[in-house]
Design a protein around this motif. Structure first.
Motif, PDB file in Angstrom:
ATOM      1  N   ILE A 140     -36.981   7.446   4.386  1.00  0.00           N
ATOM      2  CA  ILE A 140     -38.280   7.833   4.127  1.00  0.00           C
ATOM      3  C   ILE A 140     -38.089   7.357   2.004  1.00  0.00           C
ATOM      4  O   ILE A 140     -35.955   7.865   2.289  1.00  0.00           O
ATOM      5  N   GLU A 141     -38.394   7.491   2.164  1.00  0.00           N
ATOM      6  CA  GLU A 141     -38.256   7.133   0.417  1.00  0.00           C
ATOM      7  C   GLU A 141     -38.461   8.438  -0.413  1.00  0.00           C
ATOM      8  O   GLU A 141     -38.644   8.767  -1.830  1.00  0.00           O
ATOM      9  N   VAL A 146     -42.266  13.361   3.585  1.00  0.00           N
ATOM     10  CA  VAL A 146     -41.864  14.739   4.207  1.00  0.00           C
ATOM     11  C   VAL A 146     -43.101  15.721   4.691  1.00  0.00           C
ATOM     12  O   VAL A 146     -43.103  15.906   5.567  1.00  0.00           O
ATOM     13  N   TRP A 147     -43.252  15.893   2.957  1.00  0.00           N
ATOM     14  CA  TRP A 147     -44.533  17.258   3.188  1.00  0.00           C
ATOM     15  C   TRP A 147     -45.221  16.102   3.670  1.00  0.00           C
ATOM     16  O   TRP A 147     -46.236  17.146   4.218  1.00  0.00           O
ATOM     17  N   GLY A 204     -32.729  17.876   3.048  1.00  0.00           N
ATOM     18  CA  GLY A 204     -30.705  17.186   3.003  1.00  0.00           C
ATOM     19  C   GLY A 204     -31.736  15.646   2.126  1.00  0.00           C
ATOM     20  O   GLY A 204     -30.794  15.464   1.742  1.00  0.00           O
ATOM     21  N   ILE A 205     -32.989  15.345   3.068  1.00  0.00           N
ATOM     22  CA  ILE A 205     -32.526  13.974   2.301  1.00  0.00           C
ATOM     23  C   ILE A 205     -33.515  14.126   0.921  1.00  0.00           C
ATOM     24  O   ILE A 205     -33.063  13.219   0.212  1.00  0.00           O
ATOM     25  N   ALA A 206     -33.735  15.077   0.579  1.00  0.00           N
ATOM     26  CA  ALA A 206     -34.513  15.054  -1.025  1.00  0.00           C
ATOM     27  C   ALA A 206     -33.057  15.111  -2.188  1.00  0.00           C
ATOM     28  O   ALA A 206     -33.081  14.639  -2.851  1.00  0.00           O
ATOM     29  N   LEU A 207     -32.149  15.850  -1.138  1.00  0.00           N
ATOM     30  CA  LEU A 207     -30.671  15.828  -2.247  1.00  0.00           C
ATOM     31  C   LEU A 207     -30.018  14.310  -1.919  1.00  0.00           C
ATOM     32  O   LEU A 207     -29.851  13.676  -2.950  1.00  0.00           O
TER      33      LEU A 207
END
Length: 340
Positions: A140-141, A146-147, A204-207
């Motif tokens: 995921i980039e 994710v949203w 977590g992916i965002a961070l």
């Protein structure tokens, strides 16, 4: 051996990081159940018990020690979801069941039967099976990606069902059956938990992307996921405290694990489509591993009050009386609280 070799070759570095973090998380969380239970029992002896709406445990240092231990475990768990798929991370919570059951046997004198030990072994076997066949983490980039997954019709429908069930449990069943049926409190924790894990994974992916140089904090979706995480975690902690204070730790831990893991895997399959790139054989093997874990937790649950040796009835009676003397309330029947 061929499966292990294939797993070593095919497992990404992110999955390995997620695996290590998940194992560390289980160690801390398993121990936290026991420390928190000791704190709740100590606070209940001098104030209003959490199980009947009291919050005297907030003044108990032992409860805070358990809470800090759980927070450390949850942080490790949080990081694990950023690196590995939920279907790999979540089942490893079986290790926390084993730690909790063993420590409850040693510290809280909640007897672990021989079949309970077998249940622990089954949990390990089932978790290992799932780990060996877990899918790779989806690349995921951006948090907006994710949203988009979270706002697809399938996951929105699942979320609506979960929220409806949670409100019904809280307003209809908790007042009447919360003190006598363990599934009420655990149901709220598990349903809310499945949503919180998806939000934790998104955050977590965002961070992770932010720390790698792609700032995701500028997106409102990041903060929306943060708000969902905070709301869900606070709700989980409230009702988990009630369950721990009302029912036996050796029963709360495995039932919570089974429901939470089942719903989390379901939510992850719907939202992140973990099984899309896997063969039917891999999916079936993962399901067999999960059924093995369920069998282990079932044994832990059913044999919780059993004792080895011929003096079973006497042992149970003495232990029930001992709990009443020590705690001021009985834990002799795990699924329905006794009145003293």
């Amino acid at each position: 051996m061929a499966v292990v070799q294939k797993w070593r070759e095919g497992m990404s570095s992110d999955n390995v990081k997620g695996l290590v973090l998940a194992l560390s998380s289980s160690l801390f969380i398993g121990a936290s159940f026991i420390v928190k239970k000791k704190g709740l029992k100590k606070a209940g002896a001098s104030g209003i018990r959490a199980g009947v709406g009291g919050y005297s445990y907030l003044l108990e240092p032992l409860w805070w020690a358990g809470m800090i231990t759980m927070v450390v475990g949850e942080i490790a768990n949080f990081a694990a979801y950023a690196f590995a798929p939920a279907i790999l991370v979540t089942p490893l919570g079986a290790l926390s069941i084993i730690i909790s059951a063993v420590l409850a046997h040693i510290i809280l004198r909640e007897r672990l039967h021989t079949f309970g030990i077998l249940g622990c072994i089954l949990c390990v076997v089932g978790s290992t099976t799932i780990v060996l066949h877990a899918p790779q983490e989806r690349q995921i980039e951006s948090v907006t990606e994710v949203w988009d997954l979270a706002t697809e019709s399938g996951f929105l429908f699942y979320t609506a069902l979960v929220l409806t069930a949670v409100f019904i449990l809280i307003y209809q069943f908790v007042p009447q059956y919360g003190q006598t049926h363990i599934m009420v409190y655990i149901g709220v924790c598990s349903l809310v938990g499945s949503i919180s894990v998806m939000s934790v994974k998104a955050l977590g992916i965002a961070l992770k992307l932010t720390f790698s140089g792609t700032n995701q904090l500028v997106y409102p979706q990041t903060w929306a996921f943060t708000l969902v995480v905070i709301t869900c975690v606070l709700t989980q902690m409230n009702y988990l405290n009630k369950a721990l204070d009302t029912f036996n730790t050796a029963v709360v831990s495995p039932i919570y694990y089974v429901m939470f893991t089942s719903l989390t895997i379901l939510a992850s399959v719907i939202m992140f489509k973990d099984w899309d790139g896997q063969s039917p054989t891999q999916i079936l093997t993962e399901m067999c591993g999960f059924v093995t874990i369920l069998s282990g937790t079932f044994l832990l649950h059913k044999t919780k009050d059993m004792a080895d040796g011929p003096g079973l009835s006497t042992s149970l009676s003495m232990r029930s009386l001992k709990h009443e003397e020590d705690d001021g309330f009985s834990e002799g029947i795990p699924l329905k609280r006794q009145d003293t």
